[in-house]
Design a protein around this motif. Structure first.
Motif, PDB file in Angstrom:
ATOM      1  N   TYR A   6       0.831  -1.198   0.000  1.00 53.69           N
ATOM      2  CA  TYR A   6       0.000   0.000   0.000  1.00 53.69           C
ATOM      3  C   TYR A   6       0.867   1.251   0.000  1.00 53.69           C
ATOM      4  O   TYR A   6       1.994   1.246   0.491  1.00 53.69           O
ATOM      5  N   SER A   7       0.336   2.330  -0.565  1.00 59.09           N
ATOM      6  CA  SER A   7       1.116   3.559  -0.728  1.00 59.09           C
ATOM      7  C   SER A   7       1.673   4.065   0.594  1.00 59.09           C
ATOM      8  O   SER A   7       2.757   4.636   0.632  1.00 59.09           O
ATOM      9  N   GLN A   8       0.959   3.840   1.701  1.00 60.14           N
ATOM     10  CA  GLN A   8       1.441   4.299   3.010  1.00 60.14           C
ATOM     11  C   GLN A   8       2.694   3.543   3.455  1.00 60.14           C
ATOM     12  O   GLN A   8       3.415   3.999   4.334  1.00 60.14           O
ATOM     13  N   ALA A  80      -0.965   7.231 -14.517  1.00 54.23           N
ATOM     14  CA  ALA A  80      -2.205   6.742 -13.915  1.00 54.23           C
ATOM     15  C   ALA A  80      -3.105   7.925 -13.539  1.00 54.23           C
ATOM     16  O   ALA A  80      -2.606   9.009 -13.205  1.00 54.23           O
ATOM     17  N   PRO A  81      -4.418   7.735 -13.597  1.00 54.37           N
ATOM     18  CA  PRO A  81      -5.330   8.822 -13.212  1.00 54.37           C
ATOM     19  C   PRO A  81      -5.164   9.171 -11.735  1.00 54.37           C
ATOM     20  O   PRO A  81      -4.797   8.320 -10.925  1.00 54.37           O
ATOM     21  N   SER A  82      -5.424  10.437 -11.428  1.00 53.16           N
ATOM     22  CA  SER A  82      -5.343  10.870 -10.024  1.00 53.16           C
ATOM     23  C   SER A  82      -6.332  10.067  -9.196  1.00 53.16           C
ATOM     24  O   SER A  82      -7.442   9.773  -9.618  1.00 53.16           O
ATOM     25  N   GLU A  83      -5.899   9.730  -7.992  1.00 48.12           N
ATOM     26  CA  GLU A  83      -6.739   8.936  -7.091  1.00 48.12           C
ATOM     27  C   GLU A  83      -7.058   9.750  -5.844  1.00 48.12           C
ATOM     28  O   GLU A  83      -6.407  10.754  -5.554  1.00 48.12           O
ATOM     29  N   THR A  84      -8.001   9.273  -5.085  1.00 48.02           N
ATOM     30  CA  THR A  84      -8.343   9.939  -3.829  1.00 48.02           C
ATOM     31  C   THR A  84      -7.824   9.138  -2.642  1.00 48.02           C
ATOM     32  O   THR A  84      -8.269   9.317  -1.528  1.00 48.02           O
ATOM     33  N   GLY A  85      -6.878   8.229  -2.873  1.00 47.69           N
ATOM     34  CA  GLY A  85      -6.320   7.398  -1.814  1.00 47.69           C
ATOM     35  C   GLY A  85      -5.484   8.188  -0.837  1.00 47.69           C
ATOM     36  O   GLY A  85      -5.386   9.411  -0.896  1.00 47.69           O
ATOM     37  N   LEU A  86      -4.857   7.478   0.055  1.00 48.16           N
ATOM     38  CA  LEU A  86      -4.043   8.105   1.094  1.00 48.16           C
ATOM     39  C   LEU A  86      -2.590   8.161   0.665  1.00 48.16           C
ATOM     40  O   LEU A  86      -2.113   7.323  -0.076  1.00 48.16           O
ATOM     41  N   ASP A  87      -1.867   9.158   1.162  1.00 50.02           N
ATOM     42  CA  ASP A  87      -0.418   9.251   0.940  1.00 50.02           C
ATOM     43  C   ASP A  87       0.330   8.755   2.161  1.00 50.02           C
ATOM     44  O   ASP A  87      -0.134   8.740   3.239  1.00 50.02           O
TER      45      ASP A  87
END
Length: 87
Positions: A6-8, A80-87
């Motif tokens: 995961y990105s985190q 990739a398209p912008s996402e609303t996920g967490l950084d």
């Protein structure tokens, strides 16, 4: 097998790895170190951080193919398209 990172958990830390086997062969790898709690770590000689390790093929041809795969992956990340996920 599927591995989810995961990105985190991602860091920008890369570590080259070389290990000599009991047969005398030396293997090379590249590790992407993952974020983990500092409470898990001890002195540098006891590095137990989580990582994803990519063991490298022997031939220059296959190494180049792997490098190209990582370059294509980088392009996919950038495009990739912008996402609303967490950084």
């Amino acid at each position: 097998m599927r591995i989810n990172v995961y990105s985190q958990e991602l860091t920008n830390e890369l570590v080259p790895v070389m290990k000599k086997s009991n047969t005398g062969l030396v293997y090379s790898a590249v590790q992407i170190i993952l974020h983990s709690s500092e409470r898990l770590h001890h002195p540098p000689e006891d590095d137990d951080r989580s990582a994803v390790t990519f063991w490298l093929p022997k031939s220059n041809h296959r190494r180049e193919e792997l490098a190209q795969t990582f370059e294509r992956m980088a392009a996919m990340v950038r495009n990739a398209p912008s996402e609303t996920g967490l950084d």
